[in-house]
Motif scaffolding. Sequence first.
Motif, short mmCIF file in Angstrom:
data_model
loop_
_atom_site.label_atom_id
_atom_site.label_comp_id
_atom_site.label_asym_id
_atom_site.label_seq_id
_atom_site.Cartn_x
_atom_site.Cartn_y
_atom_site.Cartn_z
N VAL A 4 -7.88 -2.53 11.18
CA VAL A 4 -7.90 -1.26 10.44
C VAL A 4 -6.48 -0.91 10.02
O VAL A 4 -5.53 -1.03 10.81
CB VAL A 4 -8.48 -0.13 11.31
CG1 VAL A 4 -8.51 1.19 10.54
CG2 VAL A 4 -9.88 -0.49 11.81
N LEU A 5 -6.33 -0.45 8.78
CA LEU A 5 -5.04 0.02 8.27
C LEU A 5 -5.12 1.52 8.03
O LEU A 5 -6.04 2.00 7.35
CB LEU A 5 -4.70 -0.69 6.96
CG LEU A 5 -3.47 -0.15 6.20
CD1 LEU A 5 -2.19 -0.37 7.02
CD2 LEU A 5 -3.34 -0.81 4.82
N VAL A 29 -5.42 -1.51 15.07
CA VAL A 29 -5.02 -0.61 14.00
C VAL A 29 -3.54 -0.79 13.67
O VAL A 29 -2.70 -0.87 14.58
CB VAL A 29 -5.27 0.86 14.38
CG1 VAL A 29 -4.99 1.78 13.17
CG2 VAL A 29 -6.69 1.06 14.88
N THR A 30 -3.25 -0.85 12.38
CA THR A 30 -1.87 -0.80 11.88
C THR A 30 -1.69 0.53 11.17
O THR A 30 -2.41 0.83 10.22
CB THR A 30 -1.58 -1.95 10.91
OG1 THR A 30 -1.75 -3.20 11.57
CG2 THR A 30 -0.16 -1.85 10.36
N GLY A 31 -0.76 1.34 11.65
CA GLY A 31 -0.47 2.62 11.02
C GLY A 31 0.88 2.55 10.33
O GLY A 31 1.86 2.08 10.92
N GLU A 78 -4.56 -8.45 5.38
CA GLU A 78 -5.95 -8.21 5.00
C GLU A 78 -6.60 -7.41 6.12
O GLU A 78 -6.46 -7.73 7.30
CB GLU A 78 -6.69 -9.53 4.79
CG GLU A 78 -8.12 -9.34 4.32
CD GLU A 78 -8.84 -10.66 4.07
OE1 GLU A 78 -8.82 -11.13 2.91
OE2 GLU A 78 -9.39 -11.22 5.03
N PHE A 79 -7.33 -6.35 5.73
CA PHE A 79 -7.89 -5.43 6.70
C PHE A 79 -9.37 -5.20 6.41
O PHE A 79 -9.79 -5.11 5.25
CB PHE A 79 -7.14 -4.10 6.67
CG PHE A 79 -5.68 -4.23 7.00
CD1 PHE A 79 -5.24 -4.12 8.31
CD2 PHE A 79 -4.75 -4.50 6.01
CE1 PHE A 79 -3.89 -4.25 8.62
CE2 PHE A 79 -3.40 -4.64 6.30
CZ PHE A 79 -2.97 -4.51 7.61
N LEU A 129 -7.85 -4.89 1.23
CA LEU A 129 -9.20 -4.90 1.80
C LEU A 129 -9.77 -6.31 1.87
O LEU A 129 -9.65 -7.09 0.93
CB LEU A 129 -10.14 -4.05 0.95
CG LEU A 129 -10.39 -2.59 1.35
CD1 LEU A 129 -11.41 -1.98 0.39
CD2 LEU A 129 -10.87 -2.46 2.79
N ALA A 130 -10.43 -6.61 2.98
CA ALA A 130 -11.21 -7.85 3.09
C ALA A 130 -12.39 -7.78 2.12
O ALA A 130 -12.78 -6.69 1.66
CB ALA A 130 -11.70 -8.01 4.53
N PRO A 131 -12.99 -8.93 1.77
CA PRO A 131 -14.09 -8.93 0.79
C PRO A 131 -15.20 -7.94 1.11
O PRO A 131 -15.75 -7.32 0.21
CB PRO A 131 -14.58 -10.38 0.84
CG PRO A 131 -13.36 -11.16 1.21
CD PRO A 131 -12.61 -10.30 2.17
N LYS A 132 -15.55 -7.80 2.38
CA LYS A 132 -16.61 -6.86 2.77
C LYS A 132 -16.01 -5.57 3.36
O LYS A 132 -16.68 -4.85 4.10
CB LYS A 132 -17.54 -7.50 3.79
CG LYS A 132 -18.32 -8.69 3.27
CD LYS A 132 -19.43 -8.24 2.32
CE LYS A 132 -20.32 -9.42 1.95
NZ LYS A 132 -21.43 -9.00 1.05
#
Length: 417
Positions: free
Chosen positions: A179-180, A201-203, A240-241, A269-272
Amino acid sequence: MLQSLLARLITRGRLTVATPFGTASAGTPGDEHPAARLDVALRIRDARTAMKIATNPDLYFGEAYMDGTLVVERGSFADMMELLGYNIHLLGENPNPRLGRILSSAVGLVSGRNGLKKARENVAHHYDLSGELYRTFLDGDMQYSCAYLRHPDDDIEAAQLAKKQHIAAKLLLEPGQRVLDIGCGWGGLALFIAKVADVRVTGITLSKEQLAVARRRAKEEGLDDRVDFQLVDYRVLDGEFDRVVSIGMFEHVGLPNYAAYFGAIRRLLAPKGVALVHSIGKMYGPAPTSTWILKYIFPGGYAPALSEVMPAVERNALWVNDVEILRLHYAETLRLWRERFDARWPELSRSYDERFKRMWDFYLVGSEISFRYFGFMVFQMQLAKSVDAAPMTRDYLHEAESALRQVGGASAAVAAE
């Protein structure tokens, strides 16, 4: 001229204005609305202030209050703003849509040129003030964005916890996801998400003060192995998140950078993947930011109309799965903040002077009135790259939110000390 203006403007409640040129008043207190029962008197102390307010009220009205050359002699400052806001609202004169677009484009393109260096400077102007200031009026988790009041009598702690639960539900979180959090503030949402969903999570933030607090909190909570806070601009971030969340940050992006912002969300964003953007907006169409707000509170800030946001989303080929408009939630949030700020002012007065207090009063009260009467709102927009990244119905949202409430506020909230 003043008497004529007041007679046209004040039709409910009563306002008296004393100036060096004389005194004017208008209106009669009534009982059809709390604002209509107000009887307020203010004084403009000198002719120069009166002339400045007449030529540019958007800037000089706030400056005069800050400087003490405009004083409220009967009622409170909040009463005055409520009375003015209510009566202006009754006039029903929304900004001209065409003029609004022209002014918004001109002012937004100039004030919103938030390049990498300028963006850092703008963030430091507001968010690198002392942590002591923000701790006095925010909730224990240091949430500095619109809360979510499930019940009218919710306090700020309950409302901010409900906001985090609402957002987490919309993110469709699953264990192990990346998660970003763009514009992570003091880290509260990132830490909450990591706790309730077992994700990494990356903030990211541009505030050195916020970064230091967020990293300390992650270590104290034993989450520094799953939550990583970085001082970096979203435009230069790689990776990619599975989920991207951005709360109360889009207002600082700047109109010229909308395409780059949503382009970054698509790139990261990842594909899904699923993204959730939460931002202040305007319901009546494009209009420029207050010059007082730009000068004193949020340089480079701009609250958009959805008509300005959607083209950038579409150009980046993102699905808009869901848009929710939060109307009076921010007005109530600001009221709760203002009450806490006023109650704690004796402590803050050791570090800040009365002019600062009047500036902060004008900011909090003026913002509250904007959400009550002038068409400001908050939108939450769920985005995806793939048409099937989210369920076809919204049932999941209510189910997930209910499950998060069962976890319990005490175990989910992360306190900031």
